[in-house]
Design an enzyme around this catalytic site. Structure first.
Site, mmCIF file in Angstrom:
data_model
loop_
_atom_site.group_PDB
_atom_site.id
_atom_site.type_symbol
_atom_site.label_atom_id
_atom_site.label_comp_id
_atom_site.label_asym_id
_atom_site.label_seq_id
_atom_site.Cartn_x
_atom_site.Cartn_y
_atom_site.Cartn_z
ATOM 1 N N SER A 132 15.619 21.051 -16.856
ATOM 2 C CA SER A 132 14.449 21.884 -17.100
ATOM 3 C C SER A 132 14.896 23.161 -17.797
ATOM 4 O O SER A 132 15.986 23.662 -17.537
ATOM 5 C CB SER A 132 13.779 22.207 -15.765
ATOM 6 O OG SER A 132 13.059 23.419 -15.865
ATOM 7 N N LYS A 170 16.808 21.270 -11.640
ATOM 8 C CA LYS A 170 16.090 20.024 -11.906
ATOM 9 C C LYS A 170 16.907 18.980 -12.645
ATOM 10 O O LYS A 170 17.719 19.277 -13.505
ATOM 11 C CB LYS A 170 14.823 20.309 -12.734
ATOM 12 C CG LYS A 170 13.833 21.219 -12.089
ATOM 13 C CD LYS A 170 12.761 20.566 -11.241
ATOM 14 C CE LYS A 170 12.168 19.326 -11.753
ATOM 15 N NZ LYS A 170 10.813 19.534 -12.229
ATOM 16 N N HIS A 185 0.830 -1.222 0.000
ATOM 17 C CA HIS A 185 0.000 0.000 0.000
ATOM 18 C C HIS A 185 0.861 1.267 0.000
ATOM 19 O O HIS A 185 0.427 2.307 0.481
ATOM 20 C CB HIS A 185 -0.947 0.037 1.201
ATOM 21 C CG HIS A 185 -1.664 -1.253 1.455
ATOM 22 N ND1 HIS A 185 -2.899 -1.557 0.915
ATOM 23 C CD2 HIS A 185 -1.301 -2.360 2.173
ATOM 24 C CE1 HIS A 185 -3.266 -2.759 1.311
ATOM 25 N NE2 HIS A 185 -2.315 -3.279 2.060
ATOM 26 N N GLU A 231 9.675 8.203 -17.409
ATOM 27 C CA GLU A 231 8.316 8.715 -17.605
ATOM 28 C C GLU A 231 7.793 8.393 -19.002
ATOM 29 O O GLU A 231 6.641 8.021 -19.185
ATOM 30 C CB GLU A 231 8.292 10.233 -17.386
ATOM 31 C CG GLU A 231 8.553 10.634 -15.940
ATOM 32 C CD GLU A 231 8.765 12.133 -15.833
ATOM 33 O OE1 GLU A 231 7.777 12.864 -15.756
ATOM 34 O OE2 GLU A 231 9.924 12.573 -15.842
#
Ligand code: ARG
Length: 457
Positions: A277, A283, A156, A290
């Protein structure tokens, strides 16, 4: 432009109608397979005495010339000739004259395209299997390095019990092992020759289907000509195996993304598999992971697309089936690319051993140890669970962890608890002692790695 099938027609379609029906802009990916299929077909026609030796020689030489041009990227295709099959046939005739028109004896585009698809998918599936193995080797390598690295195990997405980080990584090895088995199994159906089925009913020429299948390296032959030209199950199976593989890669991608976040900080991806970025200089984004998670959706779409194309088709060939190609090509490229990226990404990632290990020191993922400790000393497990729950509640109220509770306090909860509780609570001990078959105990993980390596050998 006259069509190779134009004899029966009085009018020609307008260019934009032809363009709608054409597939050459994507089926040119089959150029090599189409030529290979033709070479085998014409050789068989010669051996059967259906074409003369001289005709076979001229056609074969012409096909070889086209093959050389294709290898150098010098072939030009036109939508006037609709698809790869008609384009190549037209170019052959332009090159060697009317004898080129004999190539299509005893054959139809319907068995031709099916043959091309079988040849193409067989080749690309084998490449994908090799890429799976290469990725599995990377996983074994990383897992071996991290057999004794402790990491939080979750259910979980809540800290559950500490595990060996190598054990966690090996989970993906076994998923890939099943994926590999599915591709290998699918190959049995892909490795089957439809050539010689003709348009749908076979042919009047005394062809030898076994011979052309042998020349093409197919290990079996479709038994029914209608089935041969209308079957696309092998592509559905490929898309299905690919979908499940992508599910696995997507789950792993999700973990990589979580782990590389500042909140987790379990790993750091190498610069070569991350991006920056355009506005935020600090970043480092896990774009590749992704993208793989995102591309999974397209692969599922390709599977459902083809299943839906097929579901209402009467036998045998229907033009709808031209829609089998783009989704298949797209899936082959997506799966191939994703596997290559993933292997590189996992091989080059830095595992933050200290963060992982300190994570398991400061949580309650050793609560099961206390319950198991009491159960080992004779307390029924359900009661031990309750006692442990109350000790955990006490800790939460006092802002401490189980290792910080004094022996006196422990003994208030149960007189069974003795000084050895602190060893039992150590996460390393907790992992080491989970020595049941397939468990996270270091010994078991090493055994697992041995089995994995034997499978790869
Ligand atoms: N381009 C077609 C396809 O991909 C080739 C087969 C065409 N056959 C036909 N009878 N129109 O399906």
């Amino acid at each position: 432009m006259t069509k190779l099938w134009g004899g029966r027609f009085q009018q020609t379609a307008e260019q934009w109608v032809d363009a709608f029906g054409a597939s050459i802009h994507f089926d040119q990916a089959l150029v090599m397979e189409d030529i290979t299929g033709s070479l085998a077909h014409v050789q068989m026609l010669g051996e059967q005495g259906i074409l003369s030796e001289d005709e076979v020689k001229q056609i074969t030489e012409g096909l070889h010339a086209l093959q050389a041009k294709a290898e150098n990227g010098e072939l030009e295709f036109s939508i006037d000739q609709e698809d790869i099959h008609l384009n190549l046939e037209k170019q052959l005739i332009d090159l060697i004259g009317p004898v080129g028109g004999k190539l299509h004896t005893g054959r139809s585009r319907n068995d031709q395209v099916a043959t091309d698809m079988h040849l193409y998918l067989k080749k690309r599936t084998n490449e994908i299997i090799d890429l799976i193995v290469a990725f599995q080797k990377v996983l074994v390598m990383q897992a071996e390095t991290h057999v004794e690295t402790l990491a939080p195990g979750y259910t979980h997405l809540q800290r559950a019990q500490p595990v060996s980080f190598g054990h966690h990584l090996m989970t993906y090895f076994w998923m890939l092992e099943r994926d590999k088995a599915r591709f290998v199994d699918g190959l049995k159906r892909t490795d089957c020759s439809p050539l010689g089925a003709g348009a749908l009913a076979g042919t009047t020429f005394p062809i030898d289907r076994a011979r052309s299948a042998e020349l093409l390296g197919f290990s079996s032959i479709y038994e029914n000509s209608l089935d041969a030209v209308s079957d696309r199950d092998f592509i559905v199976e490929f898309l299905s195996a690919s979908s499940l593989l992508m599910t696995h890669l997507s789950r792993f991608a999700e973990e990589i993304i979580l782990w590389s976040s500042q909140e987790f900080s379990f790993i750091e991806l190498s610069d070569s598999f991350s991006t920056g970025s355009s506005i935020m200089p600090q970043k480092k984004n896990p774009d590749m992971a992704e993208l793989i998670r995102g591309k999974t959706g397209r692969v599922y779409g390709n599977l459902f697309g083809l299943l839906t194309v097929l579901k209402g088709l009467p036998l045998a060939y229907n033009k709808d089936m031209q829609e089998d190609k783009e989704g298949m090509f797209d899936t082959v490229e997506t799966v191939t690319g994703s596997l290559k990226i993933f292997a590189g990404m996992v091989e080059s990632m830095a595992v933050r051993t200290e963060t992982l290990e300190s994570a398991v020191e400061s949580d309650f993922s050793n609560a099961t140890e206390l319950a198991d400790y009491l159960a080992t000393k004779g307390m029924p497990f359900r009661e031990a669970h309750d006692v442990t729950g109350r000790v955990v509640f006490h800790c939460i109220q006092n802002g401490i962890f189980l290792k910080d509770v004094s022996l006196a306090t422990y003994q208030d909860y149960s007189s069974l608890i003795e000084d050895d509780i602190y060893t039992a609570l150590s996460p390393r001990e907790a992992v080491r002692r989970r020595n049941s078959l397939g468990g996270t105990g270091f010994e078991q993980v090493r055994l697992q790695l041995q089995k994995a390596k034997a499978l790869l050998a």
